[in-house]
Design a protein around this motif. Structure first.
Motif, PDB file in Angstrom:
ATOM      1  N   LEU A 159     -21.484  83.405  61.246  1.00 60.24           N
ATOM      2  CA  LEU A 159     -22.463  84.482  61.117  1.00 60.24           C
ATOM      3  C   LEU A 159     -22.507  84.995  59.687  1.00 60.24           C
ATOM      4  O   LEU A 159     -23.576  85.195  59.114  1.00 60.24           O
ATOM      5  CB  LEU A 159     -22.093  85.603  62.088  1.00 60.24           C
ATOM      6  CG  LEU A 159     -23.099  86.710  62.372  1.00 60.24           C
ATOM      7  CD1 LEU A 159     -22.716  87.425  63.647  1.00 60.24           C
ATOM      8  CD2 LEU A 159     -23.178  87.736  61.270  1.00 60.24           C
ATOM      9  N   ASN A 160     -21.329  85.166  59.085  1.00 60.67           N
ATOM     10  CA  ASN A 160     -21.289  85.679  57.715  1.00 60.67           C
ATOM     11  C   ASN A 160     -21.938  84.722  56.735  1.00 60.67           C
ATOM     12  O   ASN A 160     -22.685  85.130  55.858  1.00 60.67           O
ATOM     13  CB  ASN A 160     -19.843  85.864  57.265  1.00 60.67           C
ATOM     14  CG  ASN A 160     -19.204  87.028  57.935  1.00 60.67           C
ATOM     15  OD1 ASN A 160     -19.902  87.952  58.336  1.00 60.67           O
ATOM     16  ND2 ASN A 160     -17.908  86.994  58.068  1.00 60.67           N
ATOM     17  N   GLN A 161     -21.584  83.435  56.886  1.00 57.65           N
ATOM     18  CA  GLN A 161     -22.010  82.486  55.862  1.00 57.65           C
ATOM     19  C   GLN A 161     -23.485  82.168  55.963  1.00 57.65           C
ATOM     20  O   GLN A 161     -24.140  81.949  54.966  1.00 57.65           O
ATOM     21  CB  GLN A 161     -21.193  81.192  55.948  1.00 57.65           C
ATOM     22  CG  GLN A 161     -19.699  81.387  55.773  1.00 57.65           C
ATOM     23  CD  GLN A 161     -19.340  81.945  54.413  1.00 57.65           C
ATOM     24  OE1 GLN A 161     -20.191  82.203  53.583  1.00 57.65           O
ATOM     25  NE2 GLN A 161     -18.062  82.188  54.193  1.00 57.65           N
ATOM     26  N   THR A 162     -24.002  82.108  57.204  1.00 61.70           N
ATOM     27  CA  THR A 162     -25.402  81.737  57.334  1.00 61.70           C
ATOM     28  C   THR A 162     -26.294  82.961  57.393  1.00 61.70           C
ATOM     29  O   THR A 162     -27.490  82.850  57.163  1.00 61.70           O
ATOM     30  CB  THR A 162     -25.636  80.924  58.610  1.00 61.70           C
ATOM     31  OG1 THR A 162     -25.269  81.744  59.722  1.00 61.70           O
ATOM     32  CG2 THR A 162     -24.795  79.679  58.632  1.00 61.70           C
TER      33      THR A 162
ATOM     34  N   ALA B 194     -12.189  75.720  50.662  1.00 62.11           N
ATOM     35  CA  ALA B 194     -12.335  74.432  51.350  1.00 62.11           C
ATOM     36  C   ALA B 194     -12.797  73.372  50.362  1.00 62.11           C
ATOM     37  O   ALA B 194     -12.285  72.248  50.355  1.00 62.11           O
ATOM     38  CB  ALA B 194     -13.321  74.578  52.501  1.00 62.11           C
TER      39      ALA B 194
ATOM     40  N   LYS C 283     -19.628  91.131  57.271  1.00 63.42           N
ATOM     41  CA  LYS C 283     -20.554  90.739  58.315  1.00 63.42           C
ATOM     42  C   LYS C 283     -21.811  91.609  58.318  1.00 63.42           C
ATOM     43  O   LYS C 283     -22.898  91.118  58.549  1.00 63.42           O
ATOM     44  CB  LYS C 283     -19.834  90.871  59.661  1.00 63.42           C
ATOM     45  CG  LYS C 283     -20.628  90.365  60.824  1.00 63.42           C
ATOM     46  CD  LYS C 283     -19.811  90.442  62.096  1.00 63.42           C
ATOM     47  CE  LYS C 283     -18.738  89.396  62.127  1.00 63.42           C
ATOM     48  NZ  LYS C 283     -17.508  89.790  62.706  1.00 63.42           N
TER      49      LYS C 283
ATOM     50  N   GLY D 279     -19.108  83.876  65.864  1.00 59.10           N
ATOM     51  CA  GLY D 279     -19.471  85.283  65.661  1.00 59.10           C
ATOM     52  C   GLY D 279     -18.876  85.848  64.390  1.00 59.10           C
ATOM     53  O   GLY D 279     -19.102  86.996  64.047  1.00 59.10           O
ATOM     54  N   GLY D 280     -18.063  85.062  63.690  1.00 59.17           N
ATOM     55  CA  GLY D 280     -17.413  85.575  62.489  1.00 59.17           C
ATOM     56  C   GLY D 280     -17.890  84.857  61.246  1.00 59.17           C
ATOM     57  O   GLY D 280     -18.885  85.247  60.633  1.00 59.17           O
ATOM     58  N   ILE D 281     -17.195  83.778  60.913  1.00 56.16           N
ATOM     59  CA  ILE D 281     -17.474  83.149  59.623  1.00 56.16           C
ATOM     60  C   ILE D 281     -18.864  82.523  59.594  1.00 56.16           C
ATOM     61  O   ILE D 281     -19.598  82.680  58.624  1.00 56.16           O
ATOM     62  CB  ILE D 281     -16.386  82.102  59.307  1.00 56.16           C
ATOM     63  CG1 ILE D 281     -15.018  82.770  59.362  1.00 56.16           C
ATOM     64  CG2 ILE D 281     -16.604  81.520  57.943  1.00 56.16           C
ATOM     65  CD1 ILE D 281     -13.887  81.864  59.017  1.00 56.16           C
TER      66      ILE D 281
ATOM     67  N   TYR E 228     -16.211  75.675  55.987  1.00 49.88           N
ATOM     68  CA  TYR E 228     -14.919  76.372  56.009  1.00 49.88           C
ATOM     69  C   TYR E 228     -13.950  75.614  56.908  1.00 49.88           C
ATOM     70  O   TYR E 228     -14.357  74.805  57.734  1.00 49.88           O
ATOM     71  CB  TYR E 228     -15.062  77.810  56.474  1.00 49.88           C
ATOM     72  CG  TYR E 228     -15.663  78.014  57.845  1.00 49.88           C
ATOM     73  CD1 TYR E 228     -14.854  78.128  58.968  1.00 49.88           C
ATOM     74  CD2 TYR E 228     -17.034  78.122  58.027  1.00 49.88           C
ATOM     75  CE1 TYR E 228     -15.398  78.336  60.216  1.00 49.88           C
ATOM     76  CE2 TYR E 228     -17.590  78.331  59.267  1.00 49.88           C
ATOM     77  CZ  TYR E 228     -16.756  78.435  60.364  1.00 49.88           C
ATOM     78  OH  TYR E 228     -17.298  78.645  61.592  1.00 49.88           O
TER      79      TYR E 228
ATOM     80  N   THR F 294     -15.382  84.015  68.809  1.00 51.37           N
ATOM     81  CA  THR F 294     -15.846  85.195  68.081  1.00 51.37           C
ATOM     82  C   THR F 294     -15.490  85.086  66.603  1.00 51.37           C
ATOM     83  O   THR F 294     -16.191  85.635  65.756  1.00 51.37           O
ATOM     84  CB  THR F 294     -15.219  86.465  68.667  1.00 51.37           C
ATOM     85  OG1 THR F 294     -15.192  86.346  70.080  1.00 51.37           O
ATOM     86  CG2 THR F 294     -16.005  87.683  68.292  1.00 51.37           C
TER      87      THR F 294
END
Lengths: 340, 404, 428
Positions: free
Chosen positions: B364-367, A159, A84, B360-362, B69, B356
Motif C-alpha cells: 500500500l505504501n509503495q504503490t 533490496a 501510509k 496492507g502495509g508495504i 521489497y 496486513t
C-alpha cells in the motif's frame, strides 16, 4: 431518537467540513490556517517539544509558508502522518502541503500525481553498525540482519543494493524509529539503515555514540522536499518560491538579523535583494501574495542556513554537516533560480 | 390505530401504500432500497469525482508489478523481483501460519486453564482466575508489544554466543534462543526416509483401529483393555524400528553461528513468537471462560448419576460431562478462533509480515493504491470469516439436540 | 428404683472440640490444597510459580526510582541493580493521560468530565436508583462535550435544544402515528440546529470562558475513554435498529441488515481503521475535510453496532413468543409493540452481552495507535519512547497502560457479572 443521534453526528461533521473552491491558495487564505502534513515525530526535522509545540527543520518551512501567505507563522494546523497515510492525506485535501521527509521519485511525481516543489534536504541512505562488529563496508554485510523502517523508499533501495551486490540479508521491518533503535541496540539486528541524516540523529541520542559507526556507502539518492497536489500550479508556486526565497536569502546574505535594515534601506545597488524583499518590482503580486511575503517568510526563522543550523546543524545534538546541502557557491547542491 | 380484521376488498388507492398494513411493508422496502441506492451512488459519485480531480484511477494492475521489497519469512519462493500479488500470497500464508499455531496453543492453554479454574485446589483456582482476568482485561495490542519488547530485551543477541567464554550457550547444543528468534534443528530427509514416514502414518491408523477395537470390546463384553501404553507403543515402536532398519535416514541439521547469524536449522522469528504467544495466551483466557461455562452448564445431576453408576471421576469427565459440555463449548470456541485470526492483523505492530503487513502495509505504501489494497485485504478476511462461519453452522446443525 | 441409677449423668458432657485435622486452617488446607497426591503436587507447583514471580518482581518494585529526569539518570541512581524507573510516569503522566497537545492548564476539564461520567452512568447501570437522576444522564453528553472541547457554550445548548424540541414534537405526535412523529422530530431538531447554528455565528462570544480545544489535540488515555464512551453510546441505537432490521419480515431490509452485520463482523477492526484513515476521504465530497478522530469514531461506531446488534438479536430471540403474541392481541402496531413491550425486556436481558461488547471495544480503541493517533499506546510508542530522555523504558510504561485498562475493564466486567446474577433472580 436513533435517527436524530446519527444525524447529530453528521451535523457535527458538517461543522468540520469546509467549503472547497478551486485554488488551494484561496482556500488557505479563506481558512486563515495552513494545514501542514508532518512526521509523527523525528527529532530535528519535525517533532513536538515538551510544550507540544512542533519544532524542526521541516516545520520551519511550514512556518515560513504560513508567514508568507497568512502573515502569521503560527496559523498552522499540524497533521502528523505516517508513511501510509501521508499521500492520502495530501490527495484528499486534508493537508495543503506535505513537508514530511518525502523522497522525490519518478512514480510519486507521475503516478501518484504529486508535485515536488523543490528539495530542502539532499539525503542518502546509509548503514549504521556497532563498531565491535568490525565491518568497514556495506558489502561485507552478507547474511546480516537489517532493521528497516517500513513504508519508505528505504526498503526498496535496500533490496536493490543487496541484489545488485549478490549478497543475502534478513530484513526486520519495524514501525517507528524508536522501535528501530531499541531493536538495534538490543542486538536484534546487526545493521540499522535509514537516511544518513536520520542515522546521525539516532546515533546522537545513544548513550555511547562512539561505539557505532556509519558505513561509507550511501546507497541511494534521497532528495527530500515539500510536495503539493498536481494541477494546482499557483499553490505549487507559492511553496516552491518560499523555499527558494529562503535559499536565495542565504546566498545573498539576508539574515533574520539584517532583514529589517535591508528592507529599510532598499539599497538600489542590490536589486535582487530588493526584489525578494518586495521593495522593488511586483514579484509578490505575480504570485498572488503581498509584496513583503518573502521578507515575512525569512523573518520567522531566518534564511535556509539559519534554519539548518538551529535545528539540525553541527551545534545541535543532531550534528549534521552541511555537505551536499551547502550553497552551490560553497560546493553544495543548493541552487535557487533567480528572483527576477 | 390498525384494525385487526381485514378491511373489505376495495380498489387499490395510492393512500393504501401508506395506511394499509398489507402494502406498507412494500413502501418501506422501496424507500429503504432507494435510500441505499442513493447513498451508494452518492459515495461512488464522490469517489469518481475525487479520482478524476486527482487524476487517479482504480486499477489492480499494480498486483502484477515487481514488489521490490524483501520479506523475511517466506513460506513460498519469493524475492524482491516477485510481484505484489505474490507478496500478498506470502502474507496470506504467514497469516494462516500464525493463526493456525495460535489456535492450537490457545486451545491447549484455554482448556487447561478452564478445567483448572474448577479444580478443588484453592491456590490453583485463584492462580488461574488471576491469569484469566489479567489477560481478558488488558488490550491484546499491549500484550503483543510487551512480549515483543521483553523478548528483544531479555534474550541474548547472537553475538553473545561468540567468543571463548560466550555469555550465552545453546540448549543441548541444538536449540538457540536469541532475540532474533529461536533456532531449532531441521530434519534432513535422505533416501529411505519416506519409508519411516509411511510407517509412522500407518501407526497412526493402527492406533485409531486399536482404540476402536477396545471401545467395541468394552461395549460388547464389558472388558476394558489398557489404552495408554499400547497407544504409545503402536505410535512410536514401528517407526523407531524402521528408522534403524533403514539405516537412520533422517538426520538433523543443527543451527550454528556463522557470520552475523545462526545458519542452518529452522529459524522461528521473534516477531512470530511474540505474536504467537500473545495471541494464544490472550485468546486462551477467553477460551478458559468458555470451557468453564460449558462444564458448569452440565447439571450436577449428570455427574451424580454417572457416579451412582459406579464410574470413576476421570471417566465421568470423559464419558459423561465432556461430550455434553462440548456442545456448549465449541460454538464460542470457533468464534474465538475467528477473533484470533482477525487479531493476528496486529502483526503490523511487531513487524511480522502477515497480509496486513505486506498487502496492507508495504505494498500500500509503495504503490499508493490505498483503495484497492484495503478492498482486497477486507475481502481476504471476509472470506476466512464466512468460511469458518459456514463450517460452524454445519457443525451446529449436526450436534443440535435431536428432540422428538 | 431411683437408688440404683446413680450412674446416669444428670448433665450433658461438654462438646469436645473436633479433631485437629478436621478444623480450622488445617482442615481448610487439607481440603483445599492437599486433597490427594495430584492436588498436592499442583499446590507445590503453584507455590513455586508464585515464589518465582514474587522474587523476580519484588526487587524491581523495591528499588524503583521515582524522581529523575531521564532514563540515564535513573540508571545511574540504580547503579546496576534491577529496579523500575517509574520516574517516567511522574514526569510524563500528563502526556500519558491527556496527550501532548491538550493545554495543561485545562486538564481539570476532561478529568471532571470523566468523574461526572460515574453519576451520569449510575442510574442506567443500577435500576434501584431514583429515576429522576436520569435527568442528569440526559444532560451529561452536552456537559461533557462542553467540558472537553470547550468553545462557546451556545453549541451544546442549541444541540440540547434540538433534542428537547425533537422530543416534544415526538411525544406530541406519537399518539397519532409513530412514523409522522419520528419525521416531525427529525425536522424539528434540524430546524433548531440550523437556527442555532446561525445564532451561534452571530452572537457567539469571541473569547469563550472555556478555551476551545480542537479534536486533534486529544490524546493519551483520555482519547481511549472518549472513543470508548462515544462509540458505545452511539452504536447502541444503531445496533437496536440493525437487530430489529435483521428480525424483520421485510426481505430487502433484512438482507441489507444481514449483509452489513456480517461484513463488519467478518473484517478486523484495523482494516476499518485503515478505511477511516486512508480510504474514507475519497468517498466524501471533494474538499470536505473530516477530522481523523471523527472518521475513526464513525468507523468504530459502525463496528460496535454490528456486534451489539447480534447481542440484541439474541435478546429478542430469547423472549418467549407469547410476548409478541400478547402485544399483537392488544392491538398494538409494530412501533408500539416494540417500544412498549418487546424492547424493554429484550434490552434488559441483553445488558450483560452489551457490556461485554463495550469492554472489548474499549480495549480495541488502542488500535488507533496503528494509524498514527496518539492514544495511550500511541503516546508510549511515539513521542515518549522517541524522546532522547526516555528511549528504552518499556516495562514501566506498558505496565501503567495495562493497569489503567485493567481497572476500567475489570470494574465493568464485575458489574456485568453482578447484573447477570441479579437479572437471573428476576426471572425465577
Amino acid at each position: 431518537m436513533k435517527k436524530t443521534l446519527l444525524l447529530s453526528a453528521f451535523a457535527a461533521a458538517g461543522m468540520a467540513a469546509g467549503a472547497a473552491s478551486a485554488g488551494t491558495l484561496d482556500d488557505v487564505k479563506a481558512r486563515g490556517k495552513l494545514n501542514c502534513g508532518t512526521n509523527t515525530g523525528l527529532v530535528g526535522f519535525a517533532a513536538p517539544d515538551a510544550n507540544g509545540e512542533w519544532q524542526g527543520f521541516d516545520v520551519a518551512l511550514c512556518r515560513a509558508i504560513a508567514a508568507a501567505v497568512l502573515d502569521d507563522p503560527n496559523a498552522i494546523e499540524f497533521v502528523s502522518t505516517t508513511g501510509k497515510t501521508r499521500f492520502t492525506a495530501l490527495a484528499s485535501g486534508e493537508i495543503d502541503v506535505l513537508v514530511r521527509n518525502t523522497t522525490w521519485t519518478f512514480s510519486r511525481d507521475a503516478d501518484l500525481k504529486f508535485e515536488f516543489t523543490g528539495v530542502n534536504y539532499y539525503d542518502g541512505q546509509g548503514f549504521m553498525v556497532p563498531k565491535d562488529l568490525g565491518v568497514s563496508s556495506a558489502k561485507e554485510l552478507d547474511g546480516a540482519t537489517v532493521c528497516i523502517q517500513t513504508g519508505t523508499t528505504t526498503e526498496l533501495n535496500l533490496a536493490d543494493f543487496f541484489r545488485a551486490n549478490n549478497i543475502s540479508y534478513e530484513p526486520v521491518p519495524i514501525e517507528t524509529n524508536a522501535e528501530g533503535q531499541q531493536q538495534y541496540l538490543a542486538g536484534a539486528c546487526d545493521v540499522y539503515t535509514t537516511d544518513a541524516s536520520g542515522l546521525a540523529a539516532t546515533r546522537a541520542t545513544f548513550e555511547d555514540p562512539d561505539a557505532h559507526v556509519l558505513l561509507p556507502e550511501i546507497i541511494s539518492k534521497e532528495p527530500l522536499g515539500p510536495l503539493v497536489r498536481h494541477g494546482d500550479n499557483e499553490w505549487g508556486d507559492v511553496v516552491r518560491w518560499t523555499l527558494n526565497a529562503l535559499i536565495s536569502a542565504e546566498e545573498l546574505g539576508i539574515t533574520s538579523a539584517n532583514l529589517a535594515s535591508l528592507v529599510e534601506a532598499a539599497d538600489p545597488s542590490t536589486p535582487e535583494i530588493n526584489r525578494i524583499l518586495g521593495t522593488e518590482g511586483t514579484l509578490g503580486e505575480m504570485i498572488g501574495l503581498d509584496p513583503d511575503w518573502a521578507a515575512r517568510a525569512i523573518a520567522v526563522g531566518g534564511n535556509y542556513g539559519e534554519i539548518f543550523a538551529k535545528n539540525i546543524g553541527e551545534e545541535t545534538p543532531i550534528g549534521l554537516a552541511r555537505g551536499l546541502n551547502a550553497q552551490w557557491t560553497d560546493g553544495g547542491l543548493l541552487y535557487s533560480p533567480p528572483f527576477r | 390505530m390498525t384494525t385487526v380484521t381485514d378491511p373489505p376488498r376495495q380498489a387499490f388507492q395510492i393512500s393504501m401504500l401508506w395506511n394499509d398494513t398489507r402494502y406498507r411493508s412494500y413502501t418501506f422496502q422501496a424507500i429503504a432500497l432507494l435510500l441505499l441506492i442513493a447513498a451508494f451512488s452518492y459515495l461512488i459519485g464522490n469517489l469518481l469525482e475525487n479520482l478524476r480531480a486527482a487524476g487517479l484511477n482504480i486499477s489492480f494492475e499494480f498486483l502484477g508489478q515487481p514488489a521490490g521489497y524483501d520479506i523475511n519469512q517466506r513460506p513460498i519462493e519469493y524475492n524482491s523481483q516477485s510481484s505484489h500479488l505474490r507478496a500478498s500470497i506470502v502474507g496470506i500464508l504467514n497469516t494462516l501460519i500464525v493463526a493456525f499455531l495460535g489456535c492450537i496453543t490457545a486451545t491447549i492453554i484455554g482448556v487447561t486453564a478452564g478445567v483448572l479454574r474448577l479444580s478443588n485446589n484453592w491456590l490453583v483456582r485463584k492462580l488461574m482466575a488471576v491469569y484469566v482476568e489479567a489477560f481478558r482485561n488488558v488490550p491484546v495490542l499491549i500484550w503483543i508489544l510487551v512480549i515483543f519488547f521483553v523478548m528483544t530485551a531479555a534474550l541474548p543477541a547472537p553475538r553473545a554466543f561468540r567468543g571463548e567464554t560466550p555469555q550465552a550457550s545453546m540448549l543441548f547444543d541444538a536449540v538457540a534462543f536469541t532475540n532474533r528468534g529461536v533456532y531449532i534443528p531441521k530434519p534432513i530427509w535422505e533416501t529411505g526416509s519416506m519409508v519411516v514416514v509411511i510407517t509412522f502414518a500407518l501407526s497412526i491408523l493402527g492406533v485409531i483401529a486399536y482404540r476402536r477395537y477396545t471401545t467395541k470390546l468394552l461395549y460388547e463384553t464389558g472388558k476394558l483393555l489398557p489404552r495408554g501404553w499400547p497407544t504409545l507403543a503402536i505410535l512410536f515402536g514401528p517407526a523407531v524400528v524402521m528408522f534403524f532398519v533403514m539405516g537412520q535416514p533422517i538426520s538433523l541439521e543443527y543451527p550454528a553461528l556463522k557470520g552475523f547469524n545462526f545458519q542452518g536449522g529452522v529459524q522461528v522469528r521473534g516477531s512470530l513468537i511474540a505474536l504467537w504467544i500473545a495471541l494464544s495466551v490472550y485468546t486462551g483466557a477467553f477460551i478458559a471462560e468458555n470451557v468453564r461455562a460449558g462444564i458448569q452448564a452440565i447439571s450436577k445431576g449428570q455427574t451424580e448419576a454417572a457416579a451412582s453408576l459406579g464410574l470413576r471421576p476421570g471417566r465421568i469427565m470423559n464419558l459423561v460431562v465432556l461430550p455434553q459440555a462440548l456442545r456448549v463449548i465449541i460454538p464460542p470456541l470457533i468464534s474465538q478462533y475467528l477473533n484470533l485470526t482477525k487479531n493476528s492483523s496486529l502483526a503490523i505492530a511487531v513487524g511480522y509480515m502477515d497480509v496486513t503487513g505486506t498487502l496492507g502495509g508495504i505494498t500500500l505504501n509503495q504503490t499508493g493504491r490505498a483503495i484497492e489494497s484495503v478492498l482486497l485485504l477486507m475481502l481476504f478476511y471476509l472470506t476466512i470469516s464466512l468460511t469458518i462461519s459456514a463450517l460452524m453452522n454445519v457443525y451446529n446443525n449436526a450436534i443440535k439436540l435431536k428432540e422428538r | 428404683m431411683s437408688d440404683h441409677i446413680s450412674f446416669v449423668r444428670t448433665e450433658q458432657l461438654p462438646e469436645l472440640p473436633p479433631p485437629a485435622r478436621e478444623q480450622g486452617v488445617v482442615k481448610w488446607m487439607r481440603e483445599n490444597l492437599f486433597a490427594g497426591p495430584v492436588n498436592s503436587a499442583l499446590t507445590v507447583v503453584s507455590i513455586f510459580v508464585i515464589f518465582q514471580l514474587v522474587t523476580g518482581v519484588w526487587p524491581w518494585f523495591a528499588n524503583s526510582v521515582w524522581n529523575t529526569d531521564s532514563l540515564s539518570e535513573c540508571r545511574q541512581v540504580l547503579d546496576g541493580r534491577t529496579g523500575a524507573c517509574f520516574s517516567v510516569l511522574t514526569e510524563r503522566w500528563n502526556q500519558l493521560l491527556f496527550g501532548f497537545k491538550y493545554p495543561s492548564s485545562e486538564y481539570w476539564r476532561p478529568a471532571l468530565a470523566f468523574l461526572l461520567l460515574l453519576p451520569a452512568a449510575a442510574p442506567v447501570m443500577f435500576f434501584d436508583l431514583p429515576r429522576k437522576l436520569l435527568a442528569f444522564t440526559a444532560i451529561y453528553p452536552f456537559l461533557a462535550f462542553h467540558l472537553i472541547w470547550g468553545g462557546t457554550v451556545l453549541i451544546p445548548i442549541f444541540a440540547m435544544a434540538g433534542f428537547v424540541g425533537a422530543y416534544l414534537v415526538f411525544s406530541g405526535l406519537v399518539s397519532r402515528s409513530f412514523l409522522w412523529a419520528s419525521v416531525g422530530a427529525v425536522v424539528a431538531a434540524l430546524v433548531i440546529w440550523r437556527v442555532g447554528g446561525m445564532l451561534t455565528g452571530m452572537i457567539g462570544p469571541d473569547n469563550p470562558t472555556l478555551v476551545s480545544v480542537p479534536s486533534r489535540d486529544m490524546g493519551g488515555f483520555m482519547l481511549n475513554m472518549i472513543l470508548g464512551v462515544v462509540c458505545v453510546s452511539l452504536s447502541l441505537p444503531l445496533g437496536i435498529v440493525l437487530a430489529l432490521g435483521r428480525q424483520s419480515d421485510m426481505p430487502i431490509i433484512k438482507i441489507i441488515c444481514v449483509v452489513f452485520i456480517e461484513f463488519i463482523r467478518g473484517v478486523p477492526l484495523i482494516t476499518l481503521l485503515f478505511v477511516a484513515n486512508v480510504v474514507l476521504a475519497y468517498f466524501l465530497p471533494p474538499g470536505t475535510t473530516f477530522d481523523l478522530i471523527l472518521r475513526v469514531i464513525i468507523m468504530i461506531t459502525l463496528f460496535a453496532s454490528a456486534y451489539i446488534a447480534e447481542v440484541i438479536r439474541g435478546g429478542l430471540a430469547a423472549l418467549p413468543r407469547g410476548q409478541y403474541e400478547a402485544a399483537d392481541s392488544l392491538g398494538l402496531d409494530y412501533p408500539q409493540a416494540m417500544r412498549l413491550i418487546i424492547l424493554p425486556q429484550a434490552l434488559k436481558i441483553s445488558i450483560p452481552g452489551i457490556v461485554n461488547v463495550a469492554v472489548g471495544l474499549f480495549k480495541d480503541t488502542t488500535l488507533v495507535s496503528v494509524i498514527s493517533m496518539f492514544d495511550i499506546v500511541g503516546m508510549i510508542r511515539g513521542p515518549i519512547l522517541a524522546s532522547t530522555a526516555w528511549n528504552g523504558v518499556y516495562w514501566e510504561l506498558f505496565l501503567f497502560a495495562a493497569v489503567l485498562f485493567f481497572i476500567v475493564c475489570y470494574g465493568i466486567s464485575q458489574y456485568s457479572q453482578w447484573l447477570e446474577r441479579r437479572l437471573a433472580t428476576d426471572h425465577r
